[in-house]
Design an enzyme around this catalytic site. Structure first.
Site, PDB file in Angstrom:
ATOM      1  N   HIS B  57       0.832  -1.202   0.000  1.00 44.27           N
ATOM      2  CA  HIS B  57       0.000   0.000   0.000  1.00 44.27           C
ATOM      3  C   HIS B  57       0.871   1.258   0.000  1.00 44.27           C
ATOM      4  O   HIS B  57       1.192   1.815   1.052  1.00 44.27           O
ATOM      5  CB  HIS B  57      -0.914  -0.008   1.234  1.00 44.27           C
ATOM      6  CG  HIS B  57      -1.991   1.016   1.166  1.00 44.27           C
ATOM      7  ND1 HIS B  57      -3.198   0.871   1.793  1.00 44.27           N
ATOM      8  CD2 HIS B  57      -2.056   2.215   0.543  1.00 44.27           C
ATOM      9  CE1 HIS B  57      -3.955   1.920   1.560  1.00 44.27           C
ATOM     10  NE2 HIS B  57      -3.273   2.761   0.807  1.00 44.27           N
ATOM     11  N   ARG B  61       3.636   9.210  -6.712  1.00 43.18           N
ATOM     12  CA  ARG B  61       2.768  10.238  -7.296  1.00 43.18           C
ATOM     13  C   ARG B  61       2.907  10.372  -8.801  1.00 43.18           C
ATOM     14  O   ARG B  61       2.497  11.394  -9.365  1.00 43.18           O
ATOM     15  CB  ARG B  61       3.024  11.573  -6.600  1.00 43.18           C
ATOM     16  CG  ARG B  61       2.804  11.538  -5.087  1.00 43.18           C
ATOM     17  CD  ARG B  61       1.384  11.141  -4.733  1.00 43.18           C
ATOM     18  NE  ARG B  61       1.141  11.326  -3.301  1.00 43.18           N
ATOM     19  CZ  ARG B  61      -0.010  11.040  -2.708  1.00 43.18           C
ATOM     20  NH1 ARG B  61      -1.009  10.541  -3.419  1.00 43.18           N
ATOM     21  NH2 ARG B  61      -0.165  11.227  -1.408  1.00 43.18           N
ATOM     22  N   ASN B  91      -4.570   6.086  -7.445  1.00 38.08           N
ATOM     23  CA  ASN B  91      -5.105   7.465  -7.447  1.00 38.08           C
ATOM     24  C   ASN B  91      -4.048   8.473  -7.892  1.00 38.08           C
ATOM     25  O   ASN B  91      -3.687   9.401  -7.182  1.00 38.08           O
ATOM     26  CB  ASN B  91      -5.686   7.840  -6.078  1.00 38.08           C
ATOM     27  CG  ASN B  91      -4.689   7.700  -4.949  1.00 38.08           C
ATOM     28  OD1 ASN B  91      -3.702   6.992  -5.076  1.00 38.08           O
ATOM     29  ND2 ASN B  91      -4.957   8.374  -3.843  1.00 38.08           N
ATOM     30  N   ASP B 149      -8.554   3.087  -3.812  1.00 38.52           N
ATOM     31  CA  ASP B 149      -7.965   3.685  -2.612  1.00 38.52           C
ATOM     32  C   ASP B 149      -7.819   5.198  -2.710  1.00 38.52           C
ATOM     33  O   ASP B 149      -7.473   5.741  -3.757  1.00 38.52           O
ATOM     34  CB  ASP B 149      -6.594   3.084  -2.324  1.00 38.52           C
ATOM     35  CG  ASP B 149      -6.036   3.627  -1.021  1.00 38.52           C
ATOM     36  OD1 ASP B 149      -6.718   3.473   0.005  1.00 38.52           O
ATOM     37  OD2 ASP B 149      -4.963   4.234  -1.043  1.00 38.52           O
ATOM     38  N   HIS B 176     -10.741   0.901   0.515  1.00 34.45           N
ATOM     39  CA  HIS B 176     -10.569   2.000   1.485  1.00 34.45           C
ATOM     40  C   HIS B 176     -11.941   2.215   2.117  1.00 34.45           C
ATOM     41  O   HIS B 176     -12.860   2.685   1.445  1.00 34.45           O
ATOM     42  CB  HIS B 176     -10.087   3.235   0.709  1.00 34.45           C
ATOM     43  CG  HIS B 176     -10.079   4.515   1.466  1.00 34.45           C
ATOM     44  ND1 HIS B 176      -8.993   5.363   1.457  1.00 34.45           N
ATOM     45  CD2 HIS B 176     -11.006   5.125   2.231  1.00 34.45           C
ATOM     46  CE1 HIS B 176      -9.265   6.431   2.187  1.00 34.45           C
ATOM     47  NE2 HIS B 176     -10.480   6.315   2.662  1.00 34.45           N
ATOM     48  N   HIS B 229      -5.845  -0.130   5.469  1.00 34.41           N
ATOM     49  CA  HIS B 229      -5.518   0.786   6.584  1.00 34.41           C
ATOM     50  C   HIS B 229      -6.619   0.921   7.647  1.00 34.41           C
ATOM     51  O   HIS B 229      -7.180   1.985   7.843  1.00 34.41           O
ATOM     52  CB  HIS B 229      -5.102   2.165   6.063  1.00 34.41           C
ATOM     53  CG  HIS B 229      -5.967   2.781   5.005  1.00 34.41           C
ATOM     54  ND1 HIS B 229      -7.330   2.735   5.021  1.00 34.41           N
ATOM     55  CD2 HIS B 229      -5.625   3.494   3.905  1.00 34.41           C
ATOM     56  CE1 HIS B 229      -7.794   3.377   3.969  1.00 34.41           C
ATOM     57  NE2 HIS B 229      -6.784   3.841   3.282  1.00 34.41           N
ATOM     58  N   ASN B 275      -5.921  10.158   6.483  1.00 35.74           N
ATOM     59  CA  ASN B 275      -7.194   9.509   6.223  1.00 35.74           C
ATOM     60  C   ASN B 275      -6.947   8.033   5.961  1.00 35.74           C
ATOM     61  O   ASN B 275      -6.242   7.702   5.000  1.00 35.74           O
ATOM     62  CB  ASN B 275      -7.869  10.140   5.002  1.00 35.74           C
ATOM     63  CG  ASN B 275      -9.174   9.457   4.642  1.00 35.74           C
ATOM     64  OD1 ASN B 275      -9.516   8.414   5.181  1.00 35.74           O
ATOM     65  ND2 ASN B 275      -9.898  10.048   3.714  1.00 35.74           N
ATOM     66  N   ASP B 302       0.820   2.794   3.807  1.00 36.07           N
ATOM     67  CA  ASP B 302       0.025   3.884   3.231  1.00 36.07           C
ATOM     68  C   ASP B 302       0.915   5.117   3.009  1.00 36.07           C
ATOM     69  O   ASP B 302       0.511   6.242   3.288  1.00 36.07           O
ATOM     70  CB  ASP B 302      -1.178   4.229   4.119  1.00 36.07           C
ATOM     71  CG  ASP B 302      -2.174   5.136   3.399  1.00 36.07           C
ATOM     72  OD1 ASP B 302      -2.051   5.331   2.184  1.00 36.07           O
ATOM     73  OD2 ASP B 302      -3.085   5.674   4.085  1.00 36.07           O
ATOM     74  N   HIS B 306       3.430  14.335   0.356  1.00 40.83           N
ATOM     75  CA  HIS B 306       2.903  15.633  -0.092  1.00 40.83           C
ATOM     76  C   HIS B 306       4.011  16.668   0.061  1.00 40.83           C
ATOM     77  O   HIS B 306       4.769  16.626   1.037  1.00 40.83           O
ATOM     78  CB  HIS B 306       1.693  16.065   0.735  1.00 40.83           C
ATOM     79  CG  HIS B 306       0.497  15.186   0.556  1.00 40.83           C
ATOM     80  ND1 HIS B 306      -0.233  15.145  -0.611  1.00 40.83           N
ATOM     81  CD2 HIS B 306      -0.093  14.305   1.386  1.00 40.83           C
ATOM     82  CE1 HIS B 306      -1.222  14.267  -0.490  1.00 40.83           C
ATOM     83  NE2 HIS B 306      -1.156  13.739   0.723  1.00 40.83           N
TER      84      HIS B 306
END
Lengths: 314, 422
Positions: B57, B61, B91, B149, B176, B229, B275, B302, B306
Site C-alpha cells: 500500500h 505520485r 489514485n 484507494d 478503502h 488501513h 485519512n 500507506d 505531499h
C-alpha cells in the site's frame, strides 16, 4: 495562588492554553482600561509607534471594529484587510500573506479565519503577536474574556457561579472559549442544546451537558445564548428553526421563570425570535450591549499585554 | 555468473517455517541451495536475514504529481526502509484506471525503480464509484489487484458487481473503507479532541459500516475483500467474527495508527492529518490485539507523500497523508515486538513478506530455493533516530522526525544486488 506580575506570551490564541492566573491578569488589566473609555480623552499612548493589522479572512463587524477602536485608544496605527481585498483571493497561501504583512513591519496581527487552528498556525511562524479573533469552531478568546469580564463585573468572584450556555455548542468558538475560562475560574457551567449540537463528549471540557433548558432555567445566574448559525447548519442537526425555538429558545414564558438577578447574555448578532424572544432581548436582564462595551476594554488589555508592554503605565 | 553468500545471519523465512543461523546463497539473482565459492560475501552476524519486505500500500505520485514523489524517489525510500517490493495505488493523475496508464507506470518503473513495483488498477473509472474500470485489459497490462484507494465505492451494487467481476480474473479487491455520508467533511477522529479543537469529526463508524458492508458482500459472493488501513477497534471485532465463520475478509494496519493517537493533533500540525485518522488508545489496543491473534495478517505503510508547501497551510486545507516507507519496519518492530510484545520477530516478518505476497499472488516474500533473491537484512535491536533531512523523498510530511526507534533495516537486496545499505 498568586497573580503573575508579568505577561510572557507573544500571542493570544486560545483560553484553553491559559492558566487561571493569566486569565485573571487579563481581566484585571481590562478593568483598568475600562476607565480609559470613561475619560474625556479616550486615549493612552501605550502602543504608540506600533502597527496593528486587522486581518479578517472571514467577515465580521463588531469584532473588527472593536479591535480597531481598541488599537486606536492605545495609540497604535491600524490597517484593516479583508480576505476579499487580499492576495488570498489570488491563491496566495495564508503563510505567505502573513509573512508579507510582517515584512511590512506589522507588530500585531489580529486574525479572523474560518479554519480552526489558523491563529496557532500563524503564531508559530511569525515574530509579530498574533491575536485570535475567531478561528473556525475552535476559539474566540477575546469574546470569552469579555463575557467573563461582564459576569465578573456583576458577580465578583466567579467560583461556583451557575452559568448556562445554550445553543449550538459543537460549532461554537464562543462556547469553547467561555467554557475554558469559566471552568478555570471555578464556575459551574452547563451546556444546553439538542443532542446533535451538544454531544456528551463536551463533558471532557469540564462542563455539564443537558438537552432540556428546563434543567437550568430557574437555577442559572447567567444564561448565555448562542446564535444558531443556520447558514452553516446542515439540515440533519435539527428539523427547523421553529422546532429549535420551541425546545431551546428563551421565550417570554421561559424568561418569566429565570432568577431576577440572572444575566441574559448573547455574543451577537441576535436572531430575534429564534434563540431569544425580541422582548426578552430588550428586557431588564440582558447585558448584551454591555458585553460589546466591555469588549473594547478586554481587547485593549490583550493588545497591551501581548505587544510586550506589561509593566508600562496605563 | 555472480554468486553472493550471506553468512552467519539468523535466517527467518516464515514461508518455509525456517528460523536458524545459516548461510544464504544467491546466484544470478536467484536463491540457491549452496555454491562452492562466492564472488561476494556479506557477514550478517547479529542480523536477521529475511525475505525482501513487501509493502502492498504505497502512493507514488507518478503520473501527475512528481513534485511530491516519483517512482525513482519512492522506490529509493522503499529501499531505505528495507522494502524490495511495493504495490502502488491507482489514485494518480490521470487515474490508473486503464491499460495505458498501467503500462506507463511499468515502463517508468523499468527505467527508474530501485525495487520491484507492482501496480493496482482502479475499481471504477476515475475513482468515481460509478462505472467499472476495464479490469480485463488492466489485468493484461499487469495489475495485481483493484482498489479505489483514496476513495471508497459508496454504491453497494457497484461494489458487488466489481467483486463478482474481479473473480473472473483472480484479482484481489482492496477497499478503502469510508462511508461518505457519515464521515462528511471530517478531518480527525470524532471524540474529545475533535470537540476540544473545534475540528470536524470522522467517527469510527464511518469505517465500520463499510467493513460490515464488505463482510456481507464477501460472504454473498464468496469472494475475498481486503480492507485497507484499518483504524477502528470496532473493525477488528467485525473482521475477527467474520473470519471465524469463514468469510473471506482480511485487513491491514499501518504504523502511524498504532504509534500515535488523535491527541497528536492538538498543535494543529498537518503532519498528523491522515485519512483514515489517528484514533485513541482504545483503538490501538484492539488493533494490536487483532495483530496478535491473527485477525490482522498484513501490515502496510500507506506511504503518502505531499510537498511541504501543500502541507504548510491551514489544517482543514492540508491534504491527508504522511510518508511511511522509511519508518515502517522500525515502528512495527519497536511497538509490536519490543514495547508491546504482541508478536515475535518471525511473525512480524511474515506479515511484511509472505502474507502480502499470498494475498496479491506475488512470486515474492520467500527465501525458497529458486525464488527471486529479494532479501532484507534487519537489525531488530538497533536504536536509531529518524532524520527527515536524510529522506530519499522530496516530501517531508512525517510526524516521526526526531523519534527514536528500536529496530531497522540495514541492507536491501533486490534480485541479488544490494540497492541500499546503511
Amino acid at each position: 495562588m498568586t497573580t503573575p506580575v508579568t505577561w510572557t506570551r507573544k500571542d493570544l490564541v486560545a483560553l484553553d492554553a491559559l492558566s487561571s492566573d493569566e486569565i485573571t491578569l487579563l481581566l484585571d488589566t481590562a478593568k483598568a482600561f475600562k476607565g480609559v473609555g470613561q475619560r474625556t480623552l479616550k486615549k493612552v499612548p501605550a502602543l504608540r509607534g506600533k502597527t496593528l493589522v486587522n486581518f479578517f479572512v472571514e467577515p465580521s463587524t463588531r469584532t473588527r471594529t472593536s479591535f480597531e477602536l481598541a488599537a486606536h485608544r492605545l495609540s497604535a496605527d491600524v490597517v484593516n484587510i479583508a480576505a476579499t481585498a487580499s492576495s488570498l483571493q489570488k491563491g496566495e497561501t495564508l503563510k505567505d500573506t502573513a509573512l508579507n504583512l510582517q515584512a511590512l513591519l506589522a507588530d500585531i496581527i489580529v486574525l479572523r479565519h474560518s479554519s480552526a487552528g489558523a491563529a496557532q498556525f500563524l503564531a508559530e511562524r511569525l515574530q509579530a503577536s498574533v491575536i485570535n479573533a475567531g478561528d473556525g469552531s475552535h476559539e474566540h478568546p477575546t469574546q470569552g474574556l469579555l463575557d467573563v469580564f461582564t459576569m465578573r463585573e456583576r458577580f465578583g468572584d466567579l467560583a461556583g457561579l451557575k452559568v448556562a450556555i445554550v445553543g449550538d455548542i459543537l460549532f461554537s468558538r464562543v462556547a469553547r472559549s467561555n467554557v475554558h475560562a469559566l471552568v478555570k475560574l471555578g464556575a459551574d457551567v452547563t451546556l444546553v442544546g439538542p443532542t446533535t449540537l451538544v454531544p456528551r463528549s463536551l463533558e471532557s471540557l469540564g462542563a455539564k451537558v443537558t438537552h432540556r433548558i428546563d434543567d437550568v432555567l430557574e437555577s442559572a445566574q447567567v444564561i448565555n445564548l448562542l446564535r444558531i448559525q443556520h447558514e452553516r447548519q446542515r439540515k440533519e442537526y435539527f428539523p427547523s428553526l421553529g422546532e429549535y425555538t420551541s425546545l431551546f429558545g428563551l421565550t417570554k414564558a421561559r424568561a418569566a421563570r429565570i432568577r431576577p438577578d440572572c444575566l441574559v447574555m448573547h455574543p451577537g448578532p441576535i436572531n430575534r425570535g429564534v434563540e431569544i424572544d425580541s422582548d426578552v432581548a430588550d428586557g431588564p436582564n440582558n447585558v448584551i450591549l454591555e458585553q460589546v462595551t466591555n469588549g473594547l476594554a478586554v481587547r485593549m488589555a490583550v493588545l497591551y499585554l501581548c505587544a510586550g508592554n506589561a509593566g508600562a503605565a496605563v | 555468473m555472480s554468486t553472493l553468500k550471506i553468512t552467519n545471519g539468523r535466517i527467518i523465512d516464515p514461508a518455509n517455517q525456517r528460523d536458524e543461523i545459516a548461510d544464504l546463497w544467491i546466484r544470478d539473482g536467484v536463491i540457491v541451495d549452496d555454491a562452492t565459492s562466492a564472488h561476494e560475501t556479506i557477514d550478517a552476524k547479529g542480523l536477521v536475514v529475511a525475505p525482501g519486505l513487501i509493502d502492498l500500500h504505497v502512493h507514488f505520485r507518478e503520473p501527475g504529481q512528481s513534485h511530491k514523489e516519483t517512482i525513482g524517489t519512492g522506490t529509493a525510500a522503499a529501499a531505505k526502509g528495507g522494502f524490495t517490493s511495493v504495490v502502488c495505488m491507482p489514485n494518480t493523475n490521470p487515474v490508473a484506471d486503464n491499460p495505458s496508464t498501467i503500462s506507463w507506470i511499468h515502463e517508468r518503473a523499468n527505467d527508474m525503480a530501485q525495487v520491484n513495483v507492482f501496480c493496482t488498477g482502479a475499481i471504477t473509472k476515475g475513482l468515481k464509484g460509478e462505472e467499472l474500470a476495464p479490469v480485463a485489459s488492466m489485468k493484461k497490462a499487469g495489475i495485481v489487484a483493484i482498489t479505489d484507494d483514496g476513495h471508497c465505492v459508496q454504491n453497494n451494487e457497484v461494489m458487488r458487481r466489481a467483486l463478482e467481476y474481479a473473480r473472473m480474473f483472480d484479482l484481489p479487491l482492496l477497499d478503502h473503507c469510508q462511508d461518505y455520508g457519515i464521515v462528511g467533511d471530517g478531518i480527525m477522529h470524532e471524540g474529545e479532541w475533535s470537540v476540544r479543537l473545534g475540528l470536524p469529526g470522522w467517527p469510527r463508524i464511518g469505517e465500520e459500516l463499510i467493513v460490515m458492508r464488505n463482510i456481507m458482500l464477501a460472504e454473498l459472493c464468496d469472494s475475498p475483500i481486503h480492507c485497507q488501513h484499518l483504524t477502528s477497534g470496532g473493525s477488528i471485532r467485525l473482521i475477527r467474527e467474520a473470519k471465524a465463520r469463514g468469510v473471506k475478509i482480511s485487513g491491514e494496519v499501518c504504523p502511524h495508527h498504532i504509534a500515535l493517537t488523535d491527541e497528536s493533533l492538538k498543535g494543529y500540525d498537518s503532519n498528523y492529518k491522515m485519512n483514515p485518522p489517528l484514533r485513541t488508545e482504545w483503538d490501538i489496543d484492539l488493533l494490536i490485539g487483532g495483530i496478535a491473534d491473527g485477525t490482522i495478517d498484513i501490515l502496510a505503510s500507506d506511504h503518502a507523500p505531499h510537498a511541504p508547501y501543500e502541507k504548510e497551510v491551514e489544517l482543514d486545507h492540508a491534504p491527508f497523508g504522511i510518508l511511511g516507507l522509511e519508518t515502517e519496519f522500525a515502528i512495527f518492530c519497536d511497538v509490536l515486538v519490543h514495547k508491546r510484545g504482541a508478536i515475535d520477530l518471525p511473525r512480524l516478518v511474515e506479515m511484511l513478506t509472505i502474507n502480502p505476497a499470498k494475498l496479491l499472488r506475488l512470486d515474492r516474500g520467500t527465501l525458497s530455493v529458486g525464488a527471486p533473491a529479494d532479501v532484507t537484512l534487519l537489525d531488530p535491536d538497533a536504536e536509531w533516530t529518524y532524520d527527515l533531512t536524510e529522506t530519499a523523498s522530496p516530501s517531508r510530511n512525517s510526524p516521526f522526525h526526531g523519534h527514536t526507534f528500536k529496530g531497522r533495516a540495514v541492507r536491501t537486496i533486490v534480485a541479488g544486488k544490494s540497492v541500499w545499505a546503511l
